[in-house]
Enzyme design. Structure first.
Site, PDB file in Angstrom:
ATOM      1  N   LYS A 174       0.844  -1.198   0.000  1.00 27.89           N
ATOM      2  CA  LYS A 174       0.000   0.000   0.000  1.00 27.89           C
ATOM      3  C   LYS A 174       0.881   1.251   0.000  1.00 27.89           C
ATOM      4  O   LYS A 174       1.618   1.490   0.947  1.00 27.89           O
ATOM      5  CB  LYS A 174      -0.922  -0.018   1.223  1.00 27.89           C
ATOM      6  CG  LYS A 174      -1.828  -1.243   1.256  1.00 27.89           C
ATOM      7  CD  LYS A 174      -2.740  -1.274   2.472  1.00 27.89           C
ATOM      8  CE  LYS A 174      -1.968  -1.448   3.751  1.00 27.89           C
ATOM      9  NZ  LYS A 174      -2.838  -1.754   4.906  1.00 27.89           N
ATOM     10  N   THR A 205      -8.914   9.548   8.083  1.00 26.67           N
ATOM     11  CA  THR A 205      -8.601   8.281   7.407  1.00 26.67           C
ATOM     12  C   THR A 205      -8.354   7.143   8.402  1.00 26.67           C
ATOM     13  O   THR A 205      -7.744   6.141   8.040  1.00 26.67           O
ATOM     14  CB  THR A 205      -7.344   8.456   6.531  1.00 26.67           C
ATOM     15  OG1 THR A 205      -6.258   8.917   7.361  1.00 26.67           O
ATOM     16  CG2 THR A 205      -7.587   9.444   5.402  1.00 26.67           C
ATOM     17  N   GLY A 207      -8.597   3.860  10.171  1.00 29.25           N
ATOM     18  CA  GLY A 207      -9.211   2.577   9.839  1.00 29.25           C
ATOM     19  C   GLY A 207      -9.028   2.127   8.403  1.00 29.25           C
ATOM     20  O   GLY A 207      -9.587   1.102   8.003  1.00 29.25           O
ATOM     21  N   THR A 208      -8.228   2.852   7.608  1.00 32.03           N
ATOM     22  CA  THR A 208      -8.105   2.489   6.195  1.00 32.03           C
ATOM     23  C   THR A 208      -7.522   1.094   5.997  1.00 32.03           C
ATOM     24  O   THR A 208      -8.004   0.324   5.163  1.00 32.03           O
ATOM     25  CB  THR A 208      -7.222   3.499   5.431  1.00 32.03           C
ATOM     26  OG1 THR A 208      -6.024   3.712   6.180  1.00 32.03           O
ATOM     27  CG2 THR A 208      -7.928   4.807   5.223  1.00 32.03           C
ATOM     28  N   GLY A 209      -6.474   0.760   6.751  1.00 31.38           N
ATOM     29  CA  GLY A 209      -5.827  -0.540   6.572  1.00 31.38           C
ATOM     30  C   GLY A 209      -6.740  -1.701   6.934  1.00 31.38           C
ATOM     31  O   GLY A 209      -6.830  -2.688   6.189  1.00 31.38           O
ATOM     32  N   CYS A 210      -7.426  -1.564   8.058  1.00 29.86           N
ATOM     33  CA  CYS A 210      -8.372  -2.609   8.487  1.00 29.86           C
ATOM     34  C   CYS A 210      -9.494  -2.755   7.461  1.00 29.86           C
ATOM     35  O   CYS A 210      -9.894  -3.867   7.107  1.00 29.86           O
ATOM     36  CB  CYS A 210      -8.986  -2.243   9.838  1.00 29.86           C
ATOM     37  SG  CYS A 210      -7.805  -1.870  11.133  1.00 29.86           S
TER      38      CYS A 210
END
Length: 261
Positions: A174, A205, A207-210
């Site tokens: 990412k 932003t 929580g984007t990875g989860c």
């Protein structure tokens, strides 16, 4: 009709922006039935992580067996695993489960708070990544796991090669921390898929990875191929970032329900 079932093995975010809470919201939004194994409890809000308490290995194993043995799963997603003991326990459970696995090797929170003990890094490399269908590290996590520092798109190729050496079938690197468009690289070492999206001027932003990893797992549970699941997940998380909203005094969450509004 029973919807596809997806299990998240991760920590709880009391502020509701990331972790188990983000995972379950994503799964609901994407039409799958979300289930959870909680590995840790955090005291967390828009300003950061004020405390974290990992659950005992026996509690994690019991939750996992309870869900998988009775309800079954079509995909599993892992997030915060905190310690070497939890990483190794979860890796062992995953190895015995016939379902695709999305590993989000969570190392630090959006605010820079550590969510993984240094002593657990080797267990992530040698035990968890080898059972992953897709590993989804961001650039900080790539550096933490492989030592590769990424400053441009060529660096993302080197990062992917370094992650794939640990055994996941696919690596999704990412590149959200780079300048310019939000670009990610998905590769299995032979084919490459570059995913680009415009960068939204929105600081909310959390929580984007989860969210991205849970969206990938949801796509795999529906029977999509890895490239199809990742492409759909990228589209979903891009919309969620664009609609991210203010909450508290710090960084607000992405909007998991953006398609419903």
């Amino acid at each position: 009709m029973t919807p596809p079932r997806v299990l998240t093995v991760a920590g709880s975010d009391s502020g509701g922006g990331a972790g188990i809470q983000a995972d379950l919201k994503t799964m609901l939004a994407l039409g799958v039935h979300g289930m959870s194994v909680i590995t840790a409890v955090t005291a967390q809000n828009s300003l950061g992580v004020q405390g974290a308490w990992e659950l005992p290995v026996d509690a994690v194993r019991a939750q996992y067996r309870s869900v998988v043995d009775d309800i079954g799963v079509q995909a599993v997603k892992t997030g915060m695993l905190a310690s070497a003991a939890l990483v190794e326990t979860v890796a062992e459970l995953l190895a015995g489960t016939d379902a695709p696995v999305v590993v989000d090797p969570v190392g630090v929170s959006k605010h820079g708070d550590s969510l993984l003990a240094d002593s657990a890094l080797d267990s992530v490399r040698t035990k968890l990544l080898p059972v992953a269908t897709v590993a989804t590290p961001n650039l900080d996590e790539v550096a933490q796991l492989t030592g590769v520092l990424v400053e441009d798109e060529d660096g993302m190729r080197r990062a992917a090669a370094a992650v794939l050496e640990y055994g996941p079938r696919w690596a999704l690197i990412k590149g959200g921390h780079l300048e310019g468009d939000a670009v990610d690289l998905l590769t299995d070492g032979s084919e490459e898929h570059w995913l680009r999206a415009p960068r939204h001027d929105n600081r909310h932003t959390h929580g984007t990875g989860c969210t991205l990893a849970s969206a990938v797992a949801s796509g795999l549970a529906k029977g999509l191929s890895v490239p199809e699941a990742v492409r759909a997940a990228k589209e979903y998380v891009t919309g969620a970032i664009a609609a991210g909203f203010r909450l508290g005094g710090g960084i607000g969450p992405v909007d998991h329900a953006w398609r419903l509004r």
